[in-house]
Design a protein around this motif. Structure first.
Motif, PDB file in Angstrom:
ATOM      1  N   TYR A  59       0.834  -1.205   0.000  1.00 31.15           N
ATOM      2  CA  TYR A  59       0.000   0.000   0.000  1.00 31.15           C
ATOM      3  C   TYR A  59       0.874   1.263   0.000  1.00 31.15           C
ATOM      4  O   TYR A  59       0.614   2.204  -0.757  1.00 31.15           O
ATOM      5  CB  TYR A  59      -0.911  -0.003   1.223  1.00 31.15           C
ATOM      6  CG  TYR A  59      -1.665   1.292   1.429  1.00 31.15           C
ATOM      7  CD1 TYR A  59      -2.816   1.578   0.695  1.00 31.15           C
ATOM      8  CD2 TYR A  59      -1.212   2.237   2.357  1.00 31.15           C
ATOM      9  CE1 TYR A  59      -3.501   2.773   0.866  1.00 31.15           C
ATOM     10  CE2 TYR A  59      -1.891   3.433   2.540  1.00 31.15           C
ATOM     11  CZ  TYR A  59      -3.029   3.695   1.799  1.00 31.15           C
ATOM     12  OH  TYR A  59      -3.695   4.890   1.974  1.00 31.15           O
ATOM     13  N   THR A  60       1.904   1.281   0.840  1.00 28.05           N
ATOM     14  CA  THR A  60       2.784   2.451   0.915  1.00 28.05           C
ATOM     15  C   THR A  60       3.475   2.698  -0.414  1.00 28.05           C
ATOM     16  O   THR A  60       3.576   3.839  -0.881  1.00 28.05           O
ATOM     17  CB  THR A  60       3.839   2.251   2.022  1.00 28.05           C
ATOM     18  OG1 THR A  60       3.178   2.016   3.275  1.00 28.05           O
ATOM     19  CG2 THR A  60       4.728   3.480   2.153  1.00 28.05           C
ATOM     20  N   LYS A  61       3.941   1.636  -1.046  1.00 21.65           N
ATOM     21  CA  LYS A  61       4.628   1.764  -2.339  1.00 21.65           C
ATOM     22  C   LYS A  61       3.671   2.240  -3.429  1.00 21.65           C
ATOM     23  O   LYS A  61       4.052   2.997  -4.312  1.00 21.65           O
ATOM     24  CB  LYS A  61       5.248   0.423  -2.737  1.00 21.65           C
ATOM     25  CG  LYS A  61       6.202   0.515  -3.921  1.00 21.65           C
ATOM     26  CD  LYS A  61       6.913  -0.798  -4.133  1.00 21.65           C
ATOM     27  CE  LYS A  61       7.912  -0.713  -5.271  1.00 21.65           C
ATOM     28  NZ  LYS A  61       8.965   0.288  -5.026  1.00 21.65           N
ATOM     29  N   SER A  62       2.394   1.821  -3.325  1.00 20.54           N
ATOM     30  CA  SER A  62       1.402   2.189  -4.339  1.00 20.54           C
ATOM     31  C   SER A  62       0.928   3.619  -4.201  1.00 20.54           C
ATOM     32  O   SER A  62       0.494   4.233  -5.184  1.00 20.54           O
ATOM     33  CB  SER A  62       0.190   1.252  -4.253  1.00 20.54           C
ATOM     34  OG  SER A  62       0.561  -0.089  -4.462  1.00 20.54           O
ATOM     35  N   THR A  63       0.992   4.156  -2.997  1.00 25.66           N
ATOM     36  CA  THR A  63       0.414   5.477  -2.747  1.00 25.66           C
ATOM     37  C   THR A  63       1.439   6.574  -2.507  1.00 25.66           C
ATOM     38  O   THR A  63       1.100   7.752  -2.557  1.00 25.66           O
ATOM     39  CB  THR A  63      -0.515   5.429  -1.517  1.00 25.66           C
ATOM     40  OG1 THR A  63       0.235   4.990  -0.368  1.00 25.66           O
ATOM     41  CG2 THR A  63      -1.672   4.476  -1.752  1.00 25.66           C
ATOM     42  N   ALA A  64       2.687   6.211  -2.232  1.00 27.80           N
ATOM     43  CA  ALA A  64       3.705   7.215  -1.907  1.00 27.80           C
ATOM     44  C   ALA A  64       3.906   8.184  -3.064  1.00 27.80           C
ATOM     45  O   ALA A  64       4.250   7.786  -4.174  1.00 27.80           O
ATOM     46  CB  ALA A  64       5.027   6.541  -1.558  1.00 27.80           C
ATOM     47  N   SER A  80      -4.204  -2.661  -3.486  1.00 27.61           N
ATOM     48  CA  SER A  80      -3.465  -2.502  -2.228  1.00 27.61           C
ATOM     49  C   SER A  80      -4.398  -2.146  -1.080  1.00 27.61           C
ATOM     50  O   SER A  80      -4.225  -2.635   0.040  1.00 27.61           O
ATOM     51  CB  SER A  80      -2.386  -1.434  -2.382  1.00 27.61           C
ATOM     52  OG  SER A  80      -2.948  -0.141  -2.567  1.00 27.61           O
ATOM     53  N   VAL A  81      -5.390  -1.318  -1.350  1.00 30.11           N
ATOM     54  CA  VAL A  81      -6.367  -0.949  -0.314  1.00 30.11           C
ATOM     55  C   VAL A  81      -7.176  -2.172   0.102  1.00 30.11           C
ATOM     56  O   VAL A  81      -7.403  -2.411   1.297  1.00 30.11           O
ATOM     57  CB  VAL A  81      -7.303   0.170  -0.815  1.00 30.11           C
ATOM     58  CG1 VAL A  81      -8.455   0.390   0.165  1.00 30.11           C
ATOM     59  CG2 VAL A  81      -6.535   1.468  -0.983  1.00 30.11           C
ATOM     60  N   TYR A 110      12.594   5.312   2.820  1.00 27.82           N
ATOM     61  CA  TYR A 110      11.307   5.800   3.347  1.00 27.82           C
ATOM     62  C   TYR A 110      10.331   4.635   3.514  1.00 27.82           C
ATOM     63  O   TYR A 110       9.632   4.536   4.536  1.00 27.82           O
ATOM     64  CB  TYR A 110      10.721   6.842   2.410  1.00 27.82           C
ATOM     65  CG  TYR A 110       9.282   7.205   2.738  1.00 27.82           C
ATOM     66  CD1 TYR A 110       8.994   8.173   3.685  1.00 27.82           C
ATOM     67  CD2 TYR A 110       8.218   6.540   2.112  1.00 27.82           C
ATOM     68  CE1 TYR A 110       7.673   8.489   4.006  1.00 27.82           C
ATOM     69  CE2 TYR A 110       6.911   6.843   2.424  1.00 27.82           C
ATOM     70  CZ  TYR A 110       6.643   7.821   3.367  1.00 27.82           C
ATOM     71  OH  TYR A 110       5.339   8.114   3.682  1.00 27.82           O
ATOM     72  N   LEU A 111      10.293   3.765   2.522  1.00 31.16           N
ATOM     73  CA  LEU A 111       9.375   2.624   2.564  1.00 31.16           C
ATOM     74  C   LEU A 111       9.659   1.738   3.769  1.00 31.16           C
ATOM     75  O   LEU A 111       8.740   1.349   4.497  1.00 31.16           O
ATOM     76  CB  LEU A 111       9.497   1.813   1.265  1.00 31.16           C
ATOM     77  CG  LEU A 111       8.647   0.540   1.175  1.00 31.16           C
ATOM     78  CD1 LEU A 111       7.170   0.887   1.200  1.00 31.16           C
ATOM     79  CD2 LEU A 111       8.985  -0.232  -0.100  1.00 31.16           C
ATOM     80  N   VAL A 112      10.922   1.428   4.008  1.00 33.33           N
ATOM     81  CA  VAL A 112      11.292   0.568   5.140  1.00 33.33           C
ATOM     82  C   VAL A 112      10.941   1.232   6.463  1.00 33.33           C
ATOM     83  O   VAL A 112      10.364   0.602   7.357  1.00 33.33           O
ATOM     84  CB  VAL A 112      12.796   0.230   5.088  1.00 33.33           C
ATOM     85  CG1 VAL A 112      13.230  -0.471   6.373  1.00 33.33           C
ATOM     86  CG2 VAL A 112      13.102  -0.650   3.876  1.00 33.33           C
ATOM     87  N   LEU A 113      11.267   2.519   6.601  1.00 30.04           N
ATOM     88  CA  LEU A 113      10.975   3.236   7.841  1.00 30.04           C
ATOM     89  C   LEU A 113       9.473   3.301   8.101  1.00 30.04           C
ATOM     90  O   LEU A 113       9.018   3.127   9.236  1.00 30.04           O
ATOM     91  CB  LEU A 113      11.555   4.654   7.773  1.00 30.04           C
ATOM     92  CG  LEU A 113      13.077   4.774   7.807  1.00 30.04           C
ATOM     93  CD1 LEU A 113      13.499   6.220   7.603  1.00 30.04           C
ATOM     94  CD2 LEU A 113      13.638   4.228   9.118  1.00 30.04           C
ATOM     95  N   GLN A 114       8.692   3.536   7.058  1.00 28.89           N
ATOM     96  CA  GLN A 114       7.242   3.632   7.213  1.00 28.89           C
ATOM     97  C   GLN A 114       6.635   2.285   7.592  1.00 28.89           C
ATOM     98  O   GLN A 114       5.736   2.207   8.439  1.00 28.89           O
ATOM     99  CB  GLN A 114       6.609   4.138   5.917  1.00 28.89           C
ATOM    100  CG  GLN A 114       5.104   4.377   6.009  1.00 28.89           C
ATOM    101  CD  GLN A 114       4.748   5.411   7.035  1.00 28.89           C
ATOM    102  OE1 GLN A 114       5.180   6.548   6.982  1.00 28.89           O
ATOM    103  NE2 GLN A 114       3.944   5.028   8.014  1.00 28.89           N
ATOM    104  N   VAL A 115       7.112   1.223   6.978  1.00 39.18           N
ATOM    105  CA  VAL A 115       6.613  -0.120   7.292  1.00 39.18           C
ATOM    106  C   VAL A 115       6.941  -0.493   8.733  1.00 39.18           C
ATOM    107  O   VAL A 115       6.103  -1.050   9.460  1.00 39.18           O
ATOM    108  CB  VAL A 115       7.184  -1.156   6.304  1.00 39.18           C
ATOM    109  CG1 VAL A 115       6.884  -2.573   6.780  1.00 39.18           C
ATOM    110  CG2 VAL A 115       6.599  -0.936   4.913  1.00 39.18           C
TER     111      VAL A 115
END
Length: 313
Positions: free
Chosen positions: A55-60, A80-81, A263-268
């Motif tokens: 989801y983060t990768k799809s929306t970032a 993703s949602v 960013y993706l890793v930190l957000q996850v």
């Protein structure tokens, strides 16, 4: 292991007592409860983290207004949602069910229960937990879709302001129903009811205590949010550094550059910690349930009177 003092669930509590006893119980039972949750929620948790990453990768960095307007392919976003919603329900169902089952065994045994016994019981009820979780989701969706659909229809007729207002007002029936269903898992486990009867009983328990329950959930949710924000700090700092660097290098024309793999890793990771914190809310809903049940039925007080009578006999 024997606790120095048993945390009594079956008694009436004020708001402050519910919050303080939630953290007291978690502190005293962290290790055995974690042992149970690892064995019942680990797979849903891992799947949830994968869904969060997708989801983060799809929306970032995505601009959904322009994407809808220019006919861009939004399939990855909707997929993703959907994945996040489905896996989220599975995880929350297992988490709330596991915590409630652990607390039931804790009350019955008067001490820390055997994790293996609790896990076996939870596994036998997994289908019921998931059924209740998805039924809860269906009710929430129906409550949300009615005003949203009405607002959309009004918006389409040209009354944009009224249509948007109707959609915004949808938050109130959602809150009302959410609070009404907030103790469904403790109700299911402690009263051995069907899914339909559980929803009815949960609503009945909260009928005259809606505002108290709402305020309690809001405060606990706020506390969890404050704790969870600590894990968001690295994300905020990294995004700020990337933004300053992009401005200085003149590369702000591409906003997606801010949302790289770091960013993706930190957000996850931040999301993972926040989902773990949901355990606090799961424990507090059990305290809320027993408080409401005691106010309505005085089951704990009656048991204590019966025990005194048995001891004197």
């Amino acid at each position: 292991m024997t606790l120095t003092k048993l945390v009594e669930f079956r008694k009436q509590r004020e708001l402050g007592q519910i919050i303080s006893d939630t953290f007291t119980f978690l502190r005293r039972n962290a290790k055995p409860l974690l042992s149970v949750l690892v064995r019942t929620c680990a797979i849903p948790f891992i799947l949830l983290i994968v869904a969060v990453g997708f989801y983060t990768k799809s929306t970032a960095g995505a601009n959904f207004l322009t994407s809808f307007g220019d006919g861009s392919d939004m399939s990855s976003f909707f997929i993703s949602v959907a994945c996040l919603a489905i896996v989220g329900i599975i995880y929350n169902s297992m988490l709330y069910g596991s915590v409630s089952e652990y607390i039931k065994a804790y009350i019955a045994g008067g001490d820390v229960p055997d994790p293996t016994t609790v896990v076996d019981t939870i596994k036998s009820k997994t289908g019921t937990f998931l059924g209740l979780g998805f039924t809860n989701l269906l009710i929430i969706l129906v409550v949300a879709l009615v005003p949203v659909g009405l607002g959309g229809a009004i918006f389409a007729t040209g009354s944009e302001a009224i249509g948007v207002l109707v959609v915004i007002l949808a938050i109130f029936p959602l809150l009302y129903v959410y609070v009404k269903l907030s103790v469904i898992f403790p109700t299911l486990i402690n009263k051995n009811l069907s899914i339909k009867e559980t929803i009815k009983e949960s609503s009945s328990l909260i009928k005259d205590e809606w505002w108290m329950t709402f305020i309690t959930l809001i405060i606990i949710g706020f506390l969890i949010g404050v704790i969870g924000f600590v894990f968001q700090v690295p994300v905020v700092i990294y995004t700020l550094i990337k933004t300053i660097t992009s401005v200085q290098s003149g590369s702000m024309g591409d906003p997606t550059a801010l949302f790289d793999n770091v960013y993706l890793v930190l957000q996850v990771l931040a999301s993972a910690m926040n989902y773990i914190l949901y355990t606090i809310l799961a424990i507090s809903t059990n305290f809320i349930y027993f408080n409401l049940n005691e106010r309505k039925n005085q089951a704990g007080s009656l048991d204590q009177i019966n025990n005194i009578g048995s001891d004197n006999a």
